[in-house]
Scaffold this active site. Structure first.
Site, PDB file in Angstrom:
ATOM      1  N   LYS A  13       0.846  -1.117  -0.028  1.00  0.00           N
ATOM      2  CA  LYS A  13       0.029   0.368  -0.107  1.00  0.00           C
ATOM      3  C   LYS A  13       1.065   1.538   0.115  1.00  0.00           C
ATOM      4  O   LYS A  13       1.162   2.218  -0.942  1.00  0.00           O
ATOM      5  CB  LYS A  13      -0.989   0.312   1.220  1.00  0.00           C
ATOM      6  N   ARG A  89      -9.130   0.591   9.233  1.00  0.00           N
ATOM      7  CA  ARG A  89      -8.926  -0.202   9.369  1.00  0.00           C
ATOM      8  C   ARG A  89      -9.378  -0.778  10.696  1.00  0.00           C
ATOM      9  O   ARG A  89      -9.987  -2.285  10.279  1.00  0.00           O
ATOM     10  CB  ARG A  89      -7.816  -0.604  10.173  1.00  0.00           C
ATOM     11  N   ARG A 128      11.537  -6.911   4.879  1.00  0.00           N
ATOM     12  CA  ARG A 128      11.605  -5.673   4.760  1.00  0.00           C
ATOM     13  C   ARG A 128      12.770  -4.390   5.767  1.00  0.00           C
ATOM     14  O   ARG A 128      12.797  -4.770   6.934  1.00  0.00           O
ATOM     15  CB  ARG A 128      10.340  -5.037   4.669  1.00  0.00           C
ATOM     16  N   ARG A 162      11.805  -1.598  11.154  1.00  0.00           N
ATOM     17  CA  ARG A 162      10.785  -1.329  12.006  1.00  0.00           C
ATOM     18  C   ARG A 162      10.443  -2.970  13.040  1.00  0.00           C
ATOM     19  O   ARG A 162      10.331  -3.937  12.218  1.00  0.00           O
ATOM     20  CB  ARG A 162       9.391  -1.403  10.917  1.00  0.00           C
ATOM     21  N   ARG A 173       0.156  -8.633  13.341  1.00  0.00           N
ATOM     22  CA  ARG A 173      -0.484  -7.393  12.386  1.00  0.00           C
ATOM     23  C   ARG A 173      -1.259  -8.659  11.604  1.00  0.00           C
ATOM     24  O   ARG A 173      -2.987  -7.998  11.073  1.00  0.00           O
ATOM     25  CB  ARG A 173       0.453  -7.366  11.710  1.00  0.00           C
TER      26      ARG A 173
HETATM   27  P1  AMP Z   1       0.934   0.614   8.894  1.00  0.00           P
HETATM   28  O1  AMP Z   1       1.991   1.252   8.725  1.00  0.00           O
HETATM   29  O2  AMP Z   1      -0.254   1.160   8.279  1.00  0.00           O
HETATM   30  O3  AMP Z   1       1.253  -0.991   9.022  1.00  0.00           O
HETATM   31  O4  AMP Z   1       0.723   0.658  10.518  1.00  0.00           O
HETATM   32  C1  AMP Z   1       1.079   0.335  11.753  1.00  0.00           C
HETATM   33  C2  AMP Z   1       1.040   0.186  12.751  1.00  0.00           C
HETATM   34  O5  AMP Z   1       0.231   1.718  13.097  1.00  0.00           O
HETATM   35  C3  AMP Z   1      -0.753  -0.647  12.304  1.00  0.00           C
HETATM   36  O6  AMP Z   1      -0.558  -2.336  13.223  1.00  0.00           O
HETATM   37  C4  AMP Z   1      -1.193  -0.237  13.899  1.00  0.00           C
HETATM   38  O7  AMP Z   1      -1.210  -0.439  14.984  1.00  0.00           O
HETATM   39  C5  AMP Z   1      -1.398   1.342  13.755  1.00  0.00           C
HETATM   40  N1  AMP Z   1      -2.545   2.034  13.105  1.00  0.00           N
HETATM   41  C6  AMP Z   1      -2.074   2.010  11.549  1.00  0.00           C
HETATM   42  N2  AMP Z   1      -3.544   2.751  11.282  1.00  0.00           N
HETATM   43  C7  AMP Z   1      -4.603   3.136  12.206  1.00  0.00           C
HETATM   44  C8  AMP Z   1      -5.327   2.575  12.012  1.00  0.00           C
HETATM   45  N3  AMP Z   1      -6.401   3.427  10.882  1.00  0.00           N
HETATM   46  N4  AMP Z   1      -6.368   1.985  13.208  1.00  0.00           N
HETATM   47  C9  AMP Z   1      -5.649   1.816  13.600  1.00  0.00           C
HETATM   48  N5  AMP Z   1      -4.436   1.755  14.010  1.00  0.00           N
HETATM   49  C10 AMP Z   1      -3.159   2.125  12.991  1.00  0.00           C
END
Ligand code: AMP
Length: 214
Positions: A13, A89, A128, A162, A173
């Site tokens: 994404k 989400r 990654r 990360r 996740r």
């Molecule tokens: P990402 O970089 O999109 O994979 O997000 C990393 C982490 O941030 C996720 O595993 C969640 O813990 C938190 N996070 C990001 N976006 C959201 C969202 N829309 N709702 C809830 N938690 C989020």
């Protein structure tokens, strides 16, 4: 152009959002990135979000929705449109997002679902790495040569993983995605907004598929 990119972690994404941002000239809004910046800056939101992120859980809906509302309320933010990556989400977030957009007299053009086989996802996430200096993303398992021959490596940059890409957090996740985020697929399909795109293959191939689908 107002887009939402939907898909499990590691489906590309963020990578596709960066390319779409260039093509359509609209901001890329990543709630995950906003949280990482907030944690780095040790803000209140960052402190609230950290333990959820480190354990592979979702940050509570109200924290995320307030952050998105603030972001959209800033002058020029999303004036021409947006590409949301990682938001919404949950169905609750989607409904609250709809209400925010209604207040703004806006609507979403499409929700792109990036579909990638789960085995491939695990490889993408475990390999990654992020270049600390340039922010570029590499994959030391799937494309080691890209890093080996990169300008970043020549410059002596450092690759970091990360925290939440560590294997035990990746599993959590994926569970979170299946339990809380995947119902959004049906939600947006019912609303006639869902466009499913095959997320396997090269970055360019996937990008061309998205543009063709739009
Ligand atoms: P990402 O970089 O999109 O994979 O997000 C990393 C982490 O941030 C996720 O595993 C969640 O813990 C938190 N996070 C990001 N976006 C959201 C969202 N829309 N709702 C809830 N938690 C989020």
């Amino acid at each position: 152009m107002r887009l939402i990119l939907l898909g499990a972690p590691g489906t590309g994404k963020g990578t596709q959002a960066t390319l779409l941002k260039e093509k359509y000239g609209v901001p890329h809004i990543s709630t995950g990135e906003m949280f990482r910046e907030a944690i780095e800056a040790e803000t209140e939101v960052g402190m609230r979000a950290k333990s959820y992120i480190d354990s592979g859980q979702l940050v509570p809906d109200e924290v995320v929705v307030d952050m998105v509302r603030d972001c959209l309320g800033q002058p020029n933010c999303a004036a021409t449109g947006f590409i949301f990556d990682g938001f919404p989400r949950t169905v609750e977030q989607a409904e609250r997002f709809n209400a925010i957009l209604e207040e703004r007299n806006e609507s979403i053009d499409a929700v792109i679902l990036l579909s990638v086989d789960e085995e491939q996802i695990v490889k993408r996430l475990s390999g990654r790495r992020l270049c600390q200096e340039s922010g570029r993303i590499y994959n030391v398992e799937l494309a080691p040569d890209e890093w080996e021959h990169s300008e970043d490596k020549k410059k002596g940059c450092t690759l970091v993983q990360r925290n939440d890409d560590k294997p035990e957090v990746v599993k959590a996740r994926m569970r979170t995605y299946h339990n809380q985020t995947s119902p959004l697929v049906e939600y947006y399909r019912k609303h006639g907004m869902l466009v499913t795109v095959d997320g396997e293959g090269s970055v360019r191939q996937v990008f061309d598929r998205i543009v063709a689908a739009l």
